[in-house]
Design a protein around this motif. Structure first.
Motif, PDB file in Angstrom:
ATOM      1  N   ILE A   5       0.875  -1.140  -0.389  1.00 38.04           N
ATOM      2  CA  ILE A   5      -0.233   0.395  -0.013  1.00 38.04           C
ATOM      3  C   ILE A   5       0.692   1.133  -0.169  1.00 38.04           C
ATOM      4  CG2 ILE A   5      -1.981   1.368   0.888  1.00 38.04           C
ATOM      5  CD1 ILE A   5      -2.297  -1.487   2.174  1.00 38.04           C
ATOM      6  N   GLY A   6       0.707   2.512  -1.261  1.00 43.12           N
ATOM      7  CA  GLY A   6       1.566   3.636  -1.151  1.00 43.12           C
ATOM      8  C   GLY A   6       0.572   4.269  -0.144  1.00 43.12           C
ATOM      9  N   VAL A   7       1.170   5.304   0.955  1.00 42.34           N
ATOM     10  CA  VAL A   7       0.239   6.050   1.209  1.00 42.34           C
ATOM     11  C   VAL A   7       0.901   7.280   0.384  1.00 42.34           C
ATOM     12  CG1 VAL A   7      -0.683   7.243   3.238  1.00 42.34           C
ATOM     13  CG2 VAL A   7       0.144   4.556   2.866  1.00 42.34           C
ATOM     14  N   ARG A  12       7.503   5.216   3.006  1.00 43.56           N
ATOM     15  CA  ARG A  12       7.644   3.922   2.847  1.00 43.56           C
ATOM     16  C   ARG A  12       6.583   3.694   2.309  1.00 43.56           C
ATOM     17  NH1 ARG A  12      11.202   1.735   7.758  1.00 43.56           N
ATOM     18  NH2 ARG A  12       9.808  -0.083   6.708  1.00 43.56           N
ATOM     19  N   GLU A  13       6.704   2.405   1.901  1.00 49.18           N
ATOM     20  CA  GLU A  13       5.105   1.721   1.276  1.00 49.18           C
ATOM     21  C   GLU A  13       4.871   0.818   2.979  1.00 49.18           C
ATOM     22  OE1 GLU A  13       6.947  -2.106  -1.274  1.00 49.18           O
ATOM     23  OE2 GLU A  13       5.948  -0.230  -2.464  1.00 49.18           O
ATOM     24  N   LEU A  51      -5.185   0.052   8.933  1.00 53.33           N
ATOM     25  CA  LEU A  51      -6.112   0.974   8.673  1.00 53.33           C
ATOM     26  C   LEU A  51      -5.495   2.264   8.222  1.00 53.33           C
ATOM     27  CD1 LEU A  51      -8.398   1.256  12.392  1.00 53.33           C
ATOM     28  CD2 LEU A  51      -8.342   0.103   9.908  1.00 53.33           C
ATOM     29  N   VAL A  52      -5.573   2.660   6.606  1.00 54.00           N
ATOM     30  CA  VAL A  52      -5.605   3.392   6.042  1.00 54.00           C
ATOM     31  C   VAL A  52      -6.056   4.665   5.387  1.00 54.00           C
ATOM     32  CG1 VAL A  52      -3.796   4.136   3.837  1.00 54.00           C
ATOM     33  CG2 VAL A  52      -3.831   2.108   4.837  1.00 54.00           C
ATOM     34  N   PRO A  53      -6.195   5.676   5.789  1.00 50.87           N
ATOM     35  CA  PRO A  53      -7.190   7.072   5.116  1.00 50.87           C
ATOM     36  C   PRO A  53      -7.254   6.593   3.831  1.00 50.87           C
ATOM     37  CG  PRO A  53      -6.600   7.902   7.115  1.00 50.87           C
ATOM     38  CD  PRO A  53      -5.425   6.395   6.173  1.00 50.87           C
ATOM     39  N   SER A  54      -8.404   6.078   3.546  1.00 51.18           N
ATOM     40  CA  SER A  54      -9.263   6.205   1.934  1.00 51.18           C
ATOM     41  C   SER A  54      -8.537   7.691   1.114  1.00 51.18           C
ATOM     42  CB  SER A  54     -10.586   5.455   1.410  1.00 51.18           C
ATOM     43  OG  SER A  54     -11.184   7.537   2.283  1.00 51.18           O
ATOM     44  N   VAL A  60      -1.727   0.809  -4.076  1.00 49.11           N
ATOM     45  CA  VAL A  60      -2.821  -0.455  -3.783  1.00 49.11           C
ATOM     46  C   VAL A  60      -2.019  -2.488  -4.342  1.00 49.11           C
ATOM     47  CG1 VAL A  60      -3.654  -2.616  -2.694  1.00 49.11           C
ATOM     48  CG2 VAL A  60      -4.325  -0.164  -1.902  1.00 49.11           C
ATOM     49  N   GLU A  61      -1.253  -2.538  -4.681  1.00 52.78           N
ATOM     50  CA  GLU A  61      -0.840  -3.797  -5.297  1.00 52.78           C
ATOM     51  C   GLU A  61      -1.167  -5.215  -4.677  1.00 52.78           C
ATOM     52  OE1 GLU A  61       4.122  -5.397  -6.469  1.00 52.78           O
ATOM     53  OE2 GLU A  61       3.409  -3.167  -6.827  1.00 52.78           O
TER      54      GLU A  61
END
Length: 75
Positions: A5-7, A12-13, A51-54, A60-61
């Motif tokens: 998941i890239g934020v 960093r992912e 949990l990641v804020p949308s 997302v890979e």
């Protein structure tokens, strides 16, 4: 299943091993991006929730878990 998941604005992912199927992960990502959920919520193999804020998702890979090789063999 390996999920990366890239934020946005993070150097960093996030990488996790999930017991969820690719379809379940894709459905959760689609719900988060469509505005149905404010957070992308995934569970890893050890039962921890990520949990990641949308609105902060960059990418997302979704891929299969790579088998780790041990030893000094020829590649």
């Amino acid at each position: 299943m390996e999920v990366k998941i890239g934020v946005q604005h993070a150097p960093r992912e996030i990488v996790l091993e999930s017991g969820q199927s690719a379809e379940e992960v894709e459905r959760a990502v689609n719900d988060a991006l469509a505005g149905k959920a404010q957070l992308l919520s995934l569970t890893d193999d050890k039962g921890r929730k990520v949990l990641v804020p949308s609105d902060r998702l960059a990418y997302v890979e979704i891929g299969e878990s790579a088998t780790r090789r041990v030893g000094f063999g020829a590649l």
